[in-house]
Design a protein around this motif. Structure first.
Motif, short mmCIF file in Angstrom:
data_model
loop_
_atom_site.label_atom_id
_atom_site.label_comp_id
_atom_site.label_asym_id
_atom_site.label_seq_id
_atom_site.Cartn_x
_atom_site.Cartn_y
_atom_site.Cartn_z
N GLU A 23 5.73 -14.65 37.63
CA GLU A 23 6.69 -14.62 38.73
C GLU A 23 7.04 -16.05 39.12
O GLU A 23 6.15 -16.89 39.26
N LEU A 24 8.32 -16.32 39.29
CA LEU A 24 8.76 -17.65 39.67
C LEU A 24 8.26 -18.00 41.07
O LEU A 24 8.31 -17.16 41.97
N PRO A 25 7.81 -19.24 41.29
CA PRO A 25 7.46 -19.64 42.65
C PRO A 25 8.73 -19.81 43.49
O PRO A 25 9.71 -20.39 43.01
N VAL A 26 8.72 -19.30 44.70
CA VAL A 26 9.92 -19.38 45.54
C VAL A 26 10.25 -20.83 45.91
O VAL A 26 11.39 -21.13 46.26
N SER A 27 9.29 -21.72 45.81
CA SER A 27 9.50 -23.13 46.19
C SER A 27 10.58 -23.81 45.36
O SER A 27 11.18 -24.78 45.82
N SER A 53 16.26 -33.33 29.29
CA SER A 53 15.37 -34.16 30.11
C SER A 53 14.06 -33.44 30.45
O SER A 53 13.30 -33.91 31.29
N GLY A 54 13.80 -32.28 29.82
CA GLY A 54 12.51 -31.61 29.99
C GLY A 54 12.52 -30.36 30.84
O GLY A 54 11.50 -29.68 30.96
N ARG A 55 13.63 -30.04 31.44
CA ARG A 55 13.70 -28.81 32.26
C ARG A 55 14.11 -27.65 31.36
O ARG A 55 15.25 -27.20 31.36
N THR A 56 13.15 -27.18 30.60
CA THR A 56 13.43 -26.18 29.56
C THR A 56 13.17 -24.75 29.99
O THR A 56 13.20 -23.84 29.16
N LEU A 57 12.92 -24.54 31.26
CA LEU A 57 12.81 -23.18 31.80
C LEU A 57 14.18 -22.85 32.39
O LEU A 57 14.62 -23.46 33.37
N LEU A 58 14.88 -21.91 31.76
CA LEU A 58 16.21 -21.53 32.19
C LEU A 58 16.11 -20.32 33.11
O LEU A 58 15.64 -19.26 32.71
N ILE A 59 16.56 -20.49 34.35
CA ILE A 59 16.53 -19.42 35.34
C ILE A 59 17.96 -18.92 35.53
O ILE A 59 18.86 -19.71 35.81
N SER A 60 18.17 -17.63 35.35
CA SER A 60 19.47 -17.00 35.55
C SER A 60 19.44 -16.27 36.88
O SER A 60 18.60 -15.40 37.10
N ILE A 61 20.36 -16.64 37.76
CA ILE A 61 20.44 -16.05 39.10
C ILE A 61 21.71 -15.21 39.16
O ILE A 61 22.79 -15.71 38.90
N GLU A 62 21.56 -13.93 39.51
CA GLU A 62 22.73 -13.08 39.67
C GLU A 62 23.20 -13.12 41.12
O GLU A 62 22.46 -12.77 42.04
N ALA A 120 14.98 -13.47 48.11
CA ALA A 120 16.16 -12.77 47.58
C ALA A 120 16.65 -13.44 46.29
O ALA A 120 17.03 -12.74 45.33
N ILE A 121 16.63 -14.77 46.25
CA ILE A 121 17.05 -15.46 45.03
C ILE A 121 16.09 -15.11 43.89
O ILE A 121 16.52 -14.77 42.79
N ARG A 122 14.79 -15.19 44.16
CA ARG A 122 13.82 -14.86 43.11
C ARG A 122 13.97 -13.40 42.65
O ARG A 122 13.92 -13.12 41.45
#
Length: 130
Positions: A23-27, A53-62, A120-122
Motif C-alpha cells: 500500500e502506498l504511504p499517504v505521505s 533520475s531514479g523515480r521509477t515507481l509510477l503511480i497512476s491517479i484516477e 482519497a488520492i491513495r
C-alpha cells in the motif's frame, strides 16, 4: 480543468515501498501543489526525466469527485470546502538547466492535503515499478 476519469502520473522513488509493503504511504501525496503528468499528454511515462533520475515507481491517479471534493470522515457525506482540490493542467516551459522542462503534460492537484484528501488520492491510485 482536468475531468473525472482522466489519469495523472506521479513518480516516486521505489524506496518508499519497503519489501512486502503493498500500500502506498499517504505521505507521498502531501504537497499542497502536487505535481503530476497528465496521461492524455504523456503517452510514455517510462521516458520521463523523473524515471531517468531514479523515480521509477509510477503511480497512476484516477481523477474523481472523491479527490476533488473530500468529505469529513467523522461526518459521513459532509463535504469540507477548505479541503477541495483543484486539478488542473499546468504546462512548464523551458528553464535553463532544469531537466524537467519543458513539460507539456505537467499538471497539479492543488489544495490542502488533510488526511481525508491523501487517503482519497491513495484509494484512487495504482502503481507499478518501471
Amino acid at each position: 480543468m482536468i475531468g473525472n476519469g482522466e489519469k495523472l502520473y506521479r513518480y516516486a522513488d521505489p524506496k518508499i515501498l519497503p519489501e512486502g509493503q503493498e500500500e502506498l504511504p499517504v505521505s507521498i501525496f502531501n504537497d499542497q501543489e502536487m505535481s503530476c503528468d497528465w496521461e492524455k499528454l504523456q503517452s510514455q511515462p517510462e521516458n520521463s526525466p523523473h524515471v531517468h533520475s531514479g523515480r521509477t515507481l509510477l503511480i497512476s491517479i484516477e481523477v474523481c469527485d472523491e479527490i476533488r471534493y473530500p468529505q469529513n470522515p467523522k461526518r459521513t457525506g459532509e463535504f469540507v470546502a477548505a479541503w477541495e482540490q483543484e486539478i488542473l493542467h499546468d504546462p512548464l516551459s523551458h528553464e535553463e538547466g532544469n531537466i524537467f522542462t519543458p513539460n507539456d503534460s505537467h499538471s497539479l492537484i492543488r489544495g490542502k492535503k488533510k488526511a481525508a484528501v491523501t487517503t482519497a488520492i491513495r484509494n484512487n491510485s495504482s502503481f507499478k515499478k518501471l
